[in-house]
Design a protein around this motif. Structure first.
Motif, PDB file in Angstrom:
ATOM      1  N   SER A  76       1.175 -70.045   4.564  1.00 24.05           N
ATOM      2  CA  SER A  76       1.454 -70.287   3.153  1.00 24.05           C
ATOM      3  C   SER A  76       1.731 -71.764   2.930  1.00 24.05           C
ATOM      4  CB  SER A  76       2.667 -69.462   2.697  1.00 24.05           C
ATOM      5  OG  SER A  76       3.023 -69.784   1.363  1.00 24.05           O
ATOM      6  N   THR A  77       1.307 -72.264   1.777  1.00 23.05           N
ATOM      7  CA  THR A  77       1.609 -73.649   1.419  1.00 23.05           C
ATOM      8  C   THR A  77       2.929 -73.762   0.654  1.00 23.05           C
ATOM      9  OG1 THR A  77       0.287 -73.415  -0.598  1.00 23.05           O
ATOM     10  CG2 THR A  77      -0.829 -74.301   1.356  1.00 23.05           C
ATOM     11  N   SER A  78       3.556 -72.620   0.374  1.00 22.18           N
ATOM     12  CA  SER A  78       4.865 -72.607  -0.296  1.00 22.18           C
ATOM     13  C   SER A  78       5.962 -72.417   0.746  1.00 22.18           C
ATOM     14  CB  SER A  78       4.940 -71.472  -1.323  1.00 22.18           C
ATOM     15  OG  SER A  78       3.966 -71.638  -2.332  1.00 22.18           O
ATOM     16  N   TYR A  79       7.103 -73.065   0.537  1.00 22.95           N
ATOM     17  CA  TYR A  79       8.195 -72.949   1.496  1.00 22.95           C
ATOM     18  C   TYR A  79       8.781 -71.549   1.493  1.00 22.95           C
ATOM     19  CZ  TYR A  79       8.338 -77.897   2.633  1.00 22.95           C
ATOM     20  OH  TYR A  79       8.027 -79.144   3.090  1.00 22.95           O
ATOM     21  N   LYS A 136       3.718 -81.925   4.047  1.00 32.04           N
ATOM     22  CA  LYS A 136       3.499 -80.685   4.799  1.00 32.04           C
ATOM     23  C   LYS A 136       2.534 -80.938   5.951  1.00 32.04           C
ATOM     24  CE  LYS A 136       4.292 -77.970   0.651  1.00 32.04           C
ATOM     25  NZ  LYS A 136       3.671 -77.127  -0.399  1.00 32.04           N
ATOM     26  N   GLN A 178      13.267 -73.456   6.431  1.00 27.54           N
ATOM     27  CA  GLN A 178      12.067 -72.931   5.790  1.00 27.54           C
ATOM     28  C   GLN A 178      10.872 -73.776   6.223  1.00 27.54           C
ATOM     29  OE1 GLN A 178      12.743 -72.841   1.512  1.00 27.54           O
ATOM     30  NE2 GLN A 178      13.676 -70.817   1.648  1.00 27.54           N
ATOM     31  N   ALA A 180       6.464 -74.624   5.430  1.00 24.10           N
ATOM     32  CA  ALA A 180       5.299 -74.516   4.554  1.00 24.10           C
ATOM     33  C   ALA A 180       4.123 -75.202   5.228  1.00 24.10           C
ATOM     34  CB  ALA A 180       5.564 -75.158   3.191  1.00 24.10           C
TER      35      ALA A 180
END
Length: 205
Positions: A76-79, A136, A178, A180
């Motif tokens: 995922s590119t979201s944290y 990221k 977290q 990402a």
């Protein structure tokens, strides 16, 4: 009581009394002989940071460590939570030094990488983000010019000094990590032989 008179002053000698309540009166500050109070006579945690002499602080008061032992795949590119966290209960005015070590396995079809966030949450309180990777792509793998797949095992570390902990000696504070990805390709974090970890050092004021 007795008194000794002299010219031009007089001295009154006060008796030392052991009261029925178990208290002792009549002893002035510094009146006990040197060495009469040792470490065994002090109650646990009786000496607070405020009672330490100037320059005595900066000691490591406790160490806590959390590990991620099982392999965790995230794409995922979201944290989102990695599953790597640890709680500590610091004293007032303490700082917490956070050491993060992450073992990751990247399978690059194209350029691939990830970044992290470090979040602090006191019990019953609001979360605060202490660190967000500038990109990221902090940890990365990449394909060569022929476009071949590349497998890359990366161990990476981050160090964060939390100087605004807000501890009170009774409230647990949780630090969690977290992650990402740079793309949505799955990245595997940790396994039984190469664990990711978060280590918390409480530094006395």
């Amino acid at each position: 009581n007795c008194a000794f008179w002299c010219n031009p002053c007089y001295l009154i000698v006060m008796p030392i009394a052991v009261n029925g309540s178990g208290t002792i009166t009549g002893i002035s500050v510094g009146g006990l002989p040197d060495g009469i109070v040792d470490a065994d006579m002090l109650a646990s945690n009786a000496v607070t940071a405020g009672k330490l002499a100037s320059g005595v602080g900066g000691k490591i008061l406790q160490v806590e460590q959390g590990t991620l032992t099982s392999q965790t795949a995230i794409g995922s590119t979201s944290y989102g939570d990695l599953g790597l966290s640890k709680a500590i209960t610091p004293q007032t005015n303490s700082k917490v030094l956070v050491l993060i070590n992450i073992q990751a396995y990247l399978h690059a079809e194209d350029n691939e990488g990830f970044g992290i966030k470090l979040i602090r949450t006191p019990s019953g309180g609001s979360a605060t983000t202490l660190l967000t990777s500038a990109s990221k792509f902090d940890v990365y793998a990449y394909t060569n010019f022929t476009g071949e797949f590349i497998n890359s095992a990366q161990r990476s570390s981050w160090i964060v000094l939390d100087s605004s902990v807000g501890g009170d000696g009774s409230t647990a504070i949780t630090y969690k990590v977290q992650v990402a990805g740079y793309t949505t390709s799955s990245i595997s974090y940790s396994n039984n032989n190469n664990q990711s970890s978060i280590t918390l050092f409480e530094i006395g004021a």
